[in-house]
Design an enzyme around this catalytic site. Sequence first.
Site, mmCIF file in Angstrom:
data_model
loop_
_atom_site.group_PDB
_atom_site.id
_atom_site.type_symbol
_atom_site.label_atom_id
_atom_site.label_comp_id
_atom_site.label_asym_id
_atom_site.label_seq_id
_atom_site.Cartn_x
_atom_site.Cartn_y
_atom_site.Cartn_z
ATOM 1 N N ARG A 87 -13.669 -19.167 49.531
ATOM 2 C CA ARG A 87 -14.366 -19.896 50.594
ATOM 3 C C ARG A 87 -14.262 -21.402 50.394
ATOM 4 N NH1 ARG A 87 -20.098 -19.029 50.565
ATOM 5 N NH2 ARG A 87 -19.775 -20.860 51.823
ATOM 6 N N CYS A 133 -23.963 -19.074 51.293
ATOM 7 C CA CYS A 133 -24.218 -18.673 49.906
ATOM 8 C C CYS A 133 -25.699 -18.409 49.685
ATOM 9 C CB CYS A 133 -23.793 -19.791 48.947
ATOM 10 S SG CYS A 133 -22.066 -19.719 48.495
ATOM 11 N N ASP A 170 -24.053 -28.873 43.225
ATOM 12 C CA ASP A 170 -22.847 -28.033 43.276
ATOM 13 C C ASP A 170 -22.049 -28.091 41.974
ATOM 14 O OD1 ASP A 170 -23.558 -27.575 45.877
ATOM 15 O OD2 ASP A 170 -22.154 -29.005 46.723
ATOM 16 N N LYS A 189 -14.313 -29.793 51.479
ATOM 17 C CA LYS A 189 -14.855 -28.673 52.269
ATOM 18 C C LYS A 189 -16.060 -29.133 53.084
ATOM 19 C CE LYS A 189 -17.798 -25.504 50.345
ATOM 20 N NZ LYS A 189 -19.051 -25.306 51.092
ATOM 21 N N ASN A 190 -17.004 -29.767 52.412
ATOM 22 C CA ASN A 190 -18.260 -30.048 53.109
ATOM 23 C C ASN A 190 -18.132 -31.173 54.139
ATOM 24 O OD1 ASN A 190 -19.453 -27.920 51.872
ATOM 25 N ND2 ASN A 190 -20.540 -29.124 50.315
ATOM 26 N N ARG A 197 -33.118 -21.189 52.158
ATOM 27 C CA ARG A 197 -32.415 -22.358 52.722
ATOM 28 C C ARG A 197 -32.888 -22.569 54.159
ATOM 29 N NH1 ARG A 197 -26.079 -22.038 51.244
ATOM 30 N NH2 ARG A 197 -26.183 -24.280 51.635
HETATM 31 N N1 EPU Z 1 -34.134 -28.140 53.212
HETATM 32 C C1 EPU Z 1 -35.311 -27.833 53.842
HETATM 33 N N2 EPU Z 1 -35.307 -27.811 55.209
HETATM 34 C C2 EPU Z 1 -34.207 -28.081 55.947
HETATM 35 C C3 EPU Z 1 -33.005 -28.391 55.283
HETATM 36 C C4 EPU Z 1 -32.999 -28.421 53.907
HETATM 37 O O1 EPU Z 1 -36.331 -27.570 53.217
HETATM 38 O O2 EPU Z 1 -34.288 -28.046 57.180
HETATM 39 C C5 EPU Z 1 -34.099 -28.180 51.741
HETATM 40 C C6 EPU Z 1 -33.152 -27.108 51.159
HETATM 41 O O3 EPU Z 1 -33.805 -25.871 51.033
HETATM 42 C C7 EPU Z 1 -32.775 -27.722 49.837
HETATM 43 C C8 EPU Z 1 -32.749 -29.218 50.141
HETATM 44 O O4 EPU Z 1 -33.503 -29.391 51.333
HETATM 45 O O5 EPU Z 1 -33.779 -27.472 48.899
HETATM 46 C C9 EPU Z 1 -31.379 -29.818 50.343
HETATM 47 O O6 EPU Z 1 -30.657 -29.064 51.277
HETATM 48 P P1 EPU Z 1 -29.512 -29.702 52.187
HETATM 49 O O7 EPU Z 1 -29.913 -29.528 53.606
HETATM 50 O O8 EPU Z 1 -29.190 -31.068 51.704
HETATM 51 O O9 EPU Z 1 -28.288 -28.737 51.886
HETATM 52 P P2 EPU Z 1 -27.301 -28.098 52.915
HETATM 53 O O10 EPU Z 1 -26.964 -29.080 53.969
HETATM 54 O O11 EPU Z 1 -27.776 -26.761 53.323
HETATM 55 C C10 EPU Z 1 -25.186 -29.000 51.703
HETATM 56 C C11 EPU Z 1 -23.911 -28.380 51.168
HETATM 57 C C12 EPU Z 1 -24.214 -27.593 49.912
HETATM 58 C C13 EPU Z 1 -24.855 -28.525 48.894
HETATM 59 C C14 EPU Z 1 -26.096 -29.193 49.492
HETATM 60 C C15 EPU Z 1 -26.729 -30.208 48.576
HETATM 61 C C16 EPU Z 1 -22.644 -27.964 53.173
HETATM 62 C C17 EPU Z 1 -22.135 -26.988 54.141
HETATM 63 N N3 EPU Z 1 -23.379 -27.484 52.179
HETATM 64 O O12 EPU Z 1 -26.034 -27.905 51.995
HETATM 65 O O13 EPU Z 1 -22.967 -27.137 49.425
HETATM 66 O O14 EPU Z 1 -25.242 -27.782 47.753
HETATM 67 O O15 EPU Z 1 -25.733 -29.862 50.711
HETATM 68 O O16 EPU Z 1 -25.835 -31.234 48.284
HETATM 69 O O17 EPU Z 1 -22.378 -29.152 53.269
HETATM 70 C C18 EPU Z 1 -21.557 -25.731 48.233
HETATM 71 O O18 EPU Z 1 -20.603 -26.437 48.629
HETATM 72 O O19 EPU Z 1 -21.415 -24.854 47.325
HETATM 73 C C19 EPU Z 1 -22.863 -25.919 48.817
HETATM 74 C C20 EPU Z 1 -23.834 -25.027 48.720
#
Ligand code: EPU
Length: 414
Positions: free
Chosen positions: A397, A117, A305, A23-24, A122
């Site tokens: 999802r 989610c 996750d 998915k991701n 976030r």
């Molecule tokens: N963060 C910030 N600022 C930013 C971006 C992130 O402070 O601009 C913080 C977030 O709040 C969090 C940490 O950095 O505490 C890591 O966030 P990250 O950006 O790595 O997560 P994401 O890209 O929003 C993706 C996956 C998530 C998965 C996380 C961590 C996708 C669409 N989502 O989210 O997947 O948990 O990486 O590996 O790729 C899921 O599949 O259930 C899911 C939530």
Amino acid sequence: MNEFIKIQGGRTLSGEVEISSSKNATVAILPAVVLASEVVKLYDVPDIEDINALVSLLGKLNIKVEKNDDNFTIDPTDIENVVLDCDEVRKLRASYYFMGALLGRFRHVRMLYPGGCNLGPRPIDLHLKGFESLGAQIITEGDMIEINAENLVGNEIYLDIASVGATINIMLAAVFAEGRTVIRNAAKEPEIIDLSSMLNKMGAKIRGAGTSDITIDGVSRLKGCIHDIIPDRIEAGTYICMAAAIGENVTVKNVIPQHIEALLSKLEECGVKMEVGVDYVKVFEGKDFKAIDIQTQTFPGFATDLQQPITPLLCMAEGESHIVETIYPERFKHCKELSKMGAVIDVGEAKSTIYGPKKLHGARVRATDLRCGAALIIAGLMAEGETIIDDAYHIYRGYAGIIEKLRGLGAAVE
Ligand code: EPU
């Protein structure tokens, strides 16, 4: 409409289950097609709601998607850079990848802030800082965001946190930037490597994906490509946790074991007996599990996750297990739902303590988010009696064909 999943628990699962594509990875790869000037073919696209939402967003941009089962032919040649202000953007976290992709291609993007989610705060500040470092200006009005750049110029960008989303978004914006962009402290997740290999097939010049320094040398055009998406490591991990909790000789196929090493070693420590093959994991009948301690980390550490799906198994383990959540400190909503089923879990600041062994019983519970839903499915299969999981749309999802896959393993689920 409330969709729910009903499970008659207590049946031992056995047999084989095939993992779908990631998915991701796919949620980054589909928006990346915006950058192509020719047709892109994707194989084995997972049949999940997040992908349907993205396909609908591609349609709004006048990108044509032809589906042949799970194989997509995507034609971006008549793309139109319209404002993305529809519901799909609000529902879907990954809609933010259109920011990087449209900014890269058109130097302009206007869209709503992304949803997704509810895992606590976030922010996307690192994505936006990255765009600004490349020369973009950002204007926000309420929940609309507009990003413009006269020109994008490569730069050195240090990420304060190794964010998956920020790393991918900056890569997407930088592919067409003038000169060299270097992302330092980049995220190393396998999905980033998959996206980078697809972009490179299309003619991009990206090196270092999978390490903490990614270098992108700008190009002026990307052609089409054919791409097979990597298997979903979180779906694989979920079925492996399920098999450990309530299975006997379950083979989870289409797995890259190197992507889930942290999970596999924690399961071993817990007492789960497994055979790890080149592309499968077979889980044998398990009992007498021991409590373990887990700390979530960025890749290759234990994935955030998977801390939700492993929790029901830890309810069966003898002693006190501890989970420390370093990525999303509030990602513990599943614990309250599990306690309705007889689990005893204390939730503290960014951590949970799971007291075992406890026998779970069926109950009416609610999937508050995708991986909470996965945890509740596993708990429902383990529990005595009937479990009803409300708001099951969260589960659809991210888990392709979950009802069919569970039935294939012998679960009583509808
Ligand atoms: N963060 C910030 N600022 C930013 C971006 C992130 O402070 O601009 C913080 C977030 O709040 C969090 C940490 O950095 O505490 C890591 O966030 P990250 O950006 O790595 O997560 P994401 O890209 O929003 C993706 C996956 C998530 C998965 C996380 C961590 C996708 C669409 N989502 O989210 O997947 O948990 O990486 O590996 O790729 C899921 O599949 O259930 C899911 C939530």
